[in-house]
Design a protein around this motif. Sequence first.
Motif, PDB file in Angstrom:
ATOM      1  N   ILE A   1       0.605   1.433   4.412  1.00 26.19           N
ATOM      2  CA  ILE A   1       1.459   0.845   5.618  1.00 26.19           C
ATOM      3  C   ILE A   1       1.407   1.544   6.655  1.00 26.19           C
ATOM      4  CG2 ILE A   1       3.570   0.137   6.154  1.00 26.19           C
ATOM      5  CD1 ILE A   1       4.372  -0.382   3.131  1.00 26.19           C
ATOM      6  N   SER A   2       1.492   2.884   6.649  1.00 20.70           N
ATOM      7  CA  SER A   2       1.493   3.990   7.868  1.00 20.70           C
ATOM      8  C   SER A   2       0.144   4.042   8.425  1.00 20.70           C
ATOM      9  CB  SER A   2       1.957   5.121   7.502  1.00 20.70           C
ATOM     10  OG  SER A   2       3.456   5.244   7.287  1.00 20.70           O
ATOM     11  N   LEU A   3      -1.032   3.884   7.732  1.00 17.69           N
ATOM     12  CA  LEU A   3      -2.367   4.083   8.008  1.00 17.69           C
ATOM     13  C   LEU A   3      -2.744   2.587   8.598  1.00 17.69           C
ATOM     14  CD1 LEU A   3      -5.133   5.292   8.023  1.00 17.69           C
ATOM     15  CD2 LEU A   3      -5.497   4.141   5.889  1.00 17.69           C
ATOM     16  N   THR A   4      -2.353   1.647   8.245  1.00 17.06           N
ATOM     17  CA  THR A   4      -2.617   0.298   8.768  1.00 17.06           C
ATOM     18  C   THR A   4      -1.874   0.303  10.276  1.00 17.06           C
ATOM     19  OG1 THR A   4      -2.442  -0.896   6.744  1.00 17.06           O
ATOM     20  CG2 THR A   4      -2.117  -2.207   8.737  1.00 17.06           C
ATOM     21  N   GLY A   5      -0.640   0.971  10.264  1.00 23.12           N
ATOM     22  CA  GLY A   5       0.037   0.811  11.733  1.00 23.12           C
ATOM     23  C   GLY A   5      -0.645   1.743  12.564  1.00 23.12           C
ATOM     24  N   GLY A   6      -1.202   2.934  12.166  1.00 19.05           N
ATOM     25  CA  GLY A   6      -1.801   3.879  12.928  1.00 19.05           C
ATOM     26  C   GLY A   6      -3.249   3.076  13.350  1.00 19.05           C
ATOM     27  N   VAL A   7      -4.033   2.635  12.617  1.00 15.78           N
ATOM     28  CA  VAL A   7      -5.077   1.823  12.988  1.00 15.78           C
ATOM     29  C   VAL A   7      -5.068   0.737  14.109  1.00 15.78           C
ATOM     30  CG1 VAL A   7      -7.011   0.218  12.080  1.00 15.78           C
ATOM     31  CG2 VAL A   7      -6.288   2.377  10.869  1.00 15.78           C
ATOM     32  N   LEU A   8      -3.831   0.069  13.900  1.00 16.59           N
ATOM     33  CA  LEU A   8      -3.610  -1.061  14.943  1.00 16.59           C
ATOM     34  C   LEU A   8      -3.301  -0.153  16.267  1.00 16.59           C
ATOM     35  CD1 LEU A   8      -1.335  -3.491  12.940  1.00 16.59           C
ATOM     36  CD2 LEU A   8      -3.504  -3.804  13.451  1.00 16.59           C
ATOM     37  N   ILE A   9      -2.335   0.833  16.124  1.00 14.79           N
ATOM     38  CA  ILE A   9      -2.170   1.438  17.486  1.00 14.79           C
ATOM     39  C   ILE A   9      -3.423   1.861  17.992  1.00 14.79           C
ATOM     40  CG2 ILE A   9      -0.985   3.402  18.427  1.00 14.79           C
ATOM     41  CD1 ILE A   9       1.128   3.130  16.096  1.00 14.79           C
ATOM     42  N   LEU A  10      -4.321   2.462  17.416  1.00 12.50           N
ATOM     43  CA  LEU A  10      -5.506   3.091  17.915  1.00 12.50           C
ATOM     44  C   LEU A  10      -6.463   2.119  18.396  1.00 12.50           C
ATOM     45  CD1 LEU A  10      -7.397   5.450  18.490  1.00 12.50           C
ATOM     46  CD2 LEU A  10      -8.174   5.073  16.181  1.00 12.50           C
ATOM     47  N   ILE A  11      -6.831   1.059  17.883  1.00  9.64           N
ATOM     48  CA  ILE A  11      -8.106   0.113  18.295  1.00  9.64           C
ATOM     49  C   ILE A  11      -7.354  -0.921  18.978  1.00  9.64           C
ATOM     50  CG2 ILE A  11      -9.687  -1.337  17.418  1.00  9.64           C
ATOM     51  CD1 ILE A  11      -9.939   0.469  15.006  1.00  9.64           C
ATOM     52  N   PRO A  12      -6.635  -2.142  18.548  1.00 15.26           N
ATOM     53  CA  PRO A  12      -6.436  -3.084  19.710  1.00 15.26           C
ATOM     54  C   PRO A  12      -5.173  -2.636  20.418  1.00 15.26           C
ATOM     55  CG  PRO A  12      -5.319  -3.508  17.228  1.00 15.26           C
ATOM     56  CD  PRO A  12      -6.451  -2.283  17.285  1.00 15.26           C
ATOM     57  N   GLY A  13      -4.298  -1.781  20.118  1.00 12.70           N
ATOM     58  CA  GLY A  13      -3.309  -1.261  20.765  1.00 12.70           C
ATOM     59  C   GLY A  13      -3.686  -0.537  21.901  1.00 12.70           C
ATOM     60  N   TYR A  14      -4.343   0.734  21.771  1.00 14.63           N
ATOM     61  CA  TYR A  14      -4.571   1.725  22.731  1.00 14.63           C
ATOM     62  C   TYR A  14      -5.984   1.419  23.334  1.00 14.63           C
ATOM     63  CZ  TYR A  14      -5.653   6.189  25.472  1.00 14.63           C
ATOM     64  OH  TYR A  14      -6.008   6.927  26.356  1.00 14.63           O
TER      65      TYR A  14
ATOM     66  N   LEU B   1       9.866   5.152   6.213  1.00 12.28           N
ATOM     67  CA  LEU B   1      11.258   5.077   5.681  1.00 12.28           C
ATOM     68  C   LEU B   1      10.884   4.825   4.051  1.00 12.28           C
ATOM     69  CD1 LEU B   1      12.773   2.187   8.164  1.00 12.28           C
ATOM     70  CD2 LEU B   1      13.502   4.707   7.697  1.00 12.28           C
ATOM     71  N   LEU B   2       9.984   4.318   3.702  1.00  7.65           N
ATOM     72  CA  LEU B   2       9.570   4.079   2.374  1.00  7.65           C
ATOM     73  C   LEU B   2       9.337   5.406   1.563  1.00  7.65           C
ATOM     74  CD1 LEU B   2       7.563   0.752   2.156  1.00  7.65           C
ATOM     75  CD2 LEU B   2      10.109   1.279   1.477  1.00  7.65           C
ATOM     76  N   ASN B   3       8.441   6.267   2.566  1.00  3.78           N
ATOM     77  CA  ASN B   3       8.223   7.565   1.904  1.00  3.78           C
ATOM     78  C   ASN B   3       9.262   8.471   2.035  1.00  3.78           C
ATOM     79  OD1 ASN B   3       5.823   9.145   0.988  1.00  3.78           O
ATOM     80  ND2 ASN B   3       6.574  10.349   3.053  1.00  3.78           N
ATOM     81  N   SER B   4      10.199   8.206   2.898  1.00  2.00           N
ATOM     82  CA  SER B   4      11.517   9.102   2.846  1.00  2.00           C
ATOM     83  C   SER B   4      12.695   8.753   1.731  1.00  2.00           C
ATOM     84  CB  SER B   4      12.092   9.277   4.280  1.00  2.00           C
ATOM     85  OG  SER B   4      12.701   7.970   4.383  1.00  2.00           O
ATOM     86  N   LEU B   5      12.563   7.760   1.121  1.00  2.00           N
ATOM     87  CA  LEU B   5      13.541   7.239   0.207  1.00  2.00           C
ATOM     88  C   LEU B   5      13.444   8.213  -1.035  1.00  2.00           C
ATOM     89  CD1 LEU B   5      13.067   3.286   0.183  1.00  2.00           C
ATOM     90  CD2 LEU B   5      15.122   4.595   0.949  1.00  2.00           C
ATOM     91  N   SER B   6      14.443   8.302  -1.909  1.00  3.66           N
ATOM     92  CA  SER B   6      14.735   9.221  -2.934  1.00  3.66           C
ATOM     93  C   SER B   6      13.715   8.352  -4.024  1.00  3.66           C
ATOM     94  CB  SER B   6      15.887   9.224  -3.619  1.00  3.66           C
ATOM     95  OG  SER B   6      16.583   8.172  -3.923  1.00  3.66           O
ATOM     96  N   PHE B   7      13.161   8.904  -4.950  1.00  2.68           N
ATOM     97  CA  PHE B   7      12.306   8.168  -6.091  1.00  2.68           C
ATOM     98  C   PHE B   7      13.302   7.263  -6.792  1.00  2.68           C
ATOM     99  CE2 PHE B   7      10.547   8.135 -10.280  1.00  2.68           C
ATOM    100  CZ  PHE B   7       9.264   7.323  -9.947  1.00  2.68           C
ATOM    101  N   LYS B   8      14.421   7.721  -6.798  1.00  2.00           N
ATOM    102  CA  LYS B   8      15.365   6.595  -7.465  1.00  2.00           C
ATOM    103  C   LYS B   8      15.542   5.308  -6.663  1.00  2.00           C
ATOM    104  CE  LYS B   8      19.396   8.167  -9.116  1.00  2.00           C
ATOM    105  NZ  LYS B   8      20.560   8.844  -9.056  1.00  2.00           N
ATOM    106  N   HIS B   9      15.800   5.330  -5.359  1.00  3.56           N
ATOM    107  CA  HIS B   9      15.799   4.251  -4.755  1.00  3.56           C
ATOM    108  C   HIS B   9      14.549   3.464  -4.493  1.00  3.56           C
ATOM    109  CE1 HIS B   9      19.645   6.301  -2.955  1.00  3.56           C
ATOM    110  NE2 HIS B   9      20.094   5.179  -3.695  1.00  3.56           N
ATOM    111  N   TRP B  10      13.353   4.248  -4.309  1.00  2.00           N
ATOM    112  CA  TRP B  10      12.229   3.791  -4.309  1.00  2.00           C
ATOM    113  C   TRP B  10      11.856   2.762  -5.281  1.00  2.00           C
ATOM    114  CZ3 TRP B  10       8.244   1.693  -1.656  1.00  2.00           C
ATOM    115  CH2 TRP B  10       6.836   1.876  -2.272  1.00  2.00           C
ATOM    116  N   SER B  11      11.994   3.397  -6.735  1.00  2.00           N
ATOM    117  CA  SER B  11      11.798   2.709  -7.895  1.00  2.00           C
ATOM    118  C   SER B  11      12.703   1.244  -8.058  1.00  2.00           C
ATOM    119  CB  SER B  11      12.166   3.495  -9.068  1.00  2.00           C
ATOM    120  OG  SER B  11      11.704   4.808  -9.188  1.00  2.00           O
TER     121      SER B  11
END
Length: 538
Positions: free
Chosen positions: A475-488, A508-518
């Motif tokens: 998800i974050s990688l997709t966001g980074g690609v969008l910012i770089l090519i069409p965005g910037y 946000l998903l990566n910072s969740l505890s494993f319990k909540h992510w599950s």
Amino acid sequence: MINYRYSKEYVRLTNVSTDKEIASTINLLRKGNLPRSLLVDLLSERHLIYQGKSNYEVNRIRGYVMASFSEVGLPDSALNYILDELQNGRNAYMVGAAARGLRGAKYTKTQYVSFLIQSIYNLKYHDDSFDLTVFKPEWPLENPSSGRLEIFRTLQWLKGYAKGVLPELRSYLNNTKDFAPDLQEEIRKTINIIEADERELNLSCCEIESKKSIGTSRFWKSIHNIRNIGNLKVQNENGKTQTLEDIVNKKPTVIAFFYTRCMNPNKCTLTINKMGWLQKKLIQNGLDDKVNLLAFTYDPEYDTPTKMRVFGENRGMVFGSNVHVLRTRPKQFDILSDFFQLGVNHVASTVNQHRLELFLLDHNGKIKITYTRLQWKAESVFKDIEKLFKKNSPIKWINNLKNSILQTLFPVLLIFFPKCPVCWGVYLSAFGISSLQSIPYSPWLIPFIFIVILINLFIMYRKSKIRNGLIPFWISLTGGVLILIPGYLLSNEVISILGVFLILIGSLLNSLSFKHWSKISSLFSSSFHDLKKAMSKN
């Protein structure tokens, strides 16, 4: 003159290096042809050179390295390795090498005396002959020595700083059973040298500790958080398997390491004894249910739940909801080892070398204090635990929000970063800061911002196996690609905002505890399954 052309050869020393290569390199270090710091590197139990080697081979290398400090000088960074061996070692060659290495210290200190006396008792039934002048000596020895002989010679080096042990040394003269005639002669010589030192010395003694508070860097603290490996499955003394985060559960946690096959009573046995003493101290002060006491085995393939339970019970641990001995899956022990940077190495499935180590974690799972190599005291650890309770612990969701903000800060800056000098005036005017329109354009920030985004993605990918999988990363990688090519590159602000939104979601998903992510992943998985089922019916 240090000859650095040998440095590349040194770096290549690994577990497949031959005895000849190892001896040649250490001899170059002894002669000063390589920097002394490389000797300190070889003292680490984690060094590649020790992987797969027997305990005998490891001791021969590390002992020869320790003895080398008597020739090249003992740096402060190596001192605790030396004192650790004197305090806890039972191998005559290693203890004798440590005693000789200590004589390379720049200053003589009275603090060293207690370690040397302890080492004399450690070798009571374990002394032996050896030669520290060559890496692989042959019989008969050219320069024979022994563990206790090296210790007495180091006491002679201390001279007047060892006056406090004169009564003990005199008592050895009456003990012909434990001290042979050649040692009796060395003891008399030691007493005479100490008594002959008539200097006025400061004999006040302060304790040498190996306690270390973990860094001031917020980045470093965020990495060393137990929740980074919270989904690691561990098994306790009753055979129950849980995630590590469920066991830690927002409490201050003391984590020790041991293994049941350890033959040194000054290490694993004493460590578990002290965990029992610390537990009693917590009970006396009403903190027993507020602090986790966990002991992990270095040897998860051999140490079954039953073996761990018997080992712990026989040494005073009383197991409960927050007191456990634990093991990982054998193949996952490296995750634990890398997180704590454990001082341990293995040959096949057996531990060939390890140090003393204890870790104190706060309510949020961050490592606050480490106690390594030298013996730790239950009373001191208890005082450090009390200090944790006096500090206000930040709420977990605040920490997660902070991490998410930090992870999305640079992409946001990139979107609104002015593309030309004229744009600075427009941006600043929009914020009513006309007086700052003279700020120069700084295009060098753009690659810096992209580098930080890449670093963030790299960390998310590396941590995916022990955090919440690859979905947040993609998800974050997709966001980074969008910012770089069409965005910037194409200056599309709508796409840029979408990219930032995706990076925010991924963070946000990566910072969740494993319990909540599950729970979240299970919910989405269930919804997707229901949708797929409904579509198939139609």
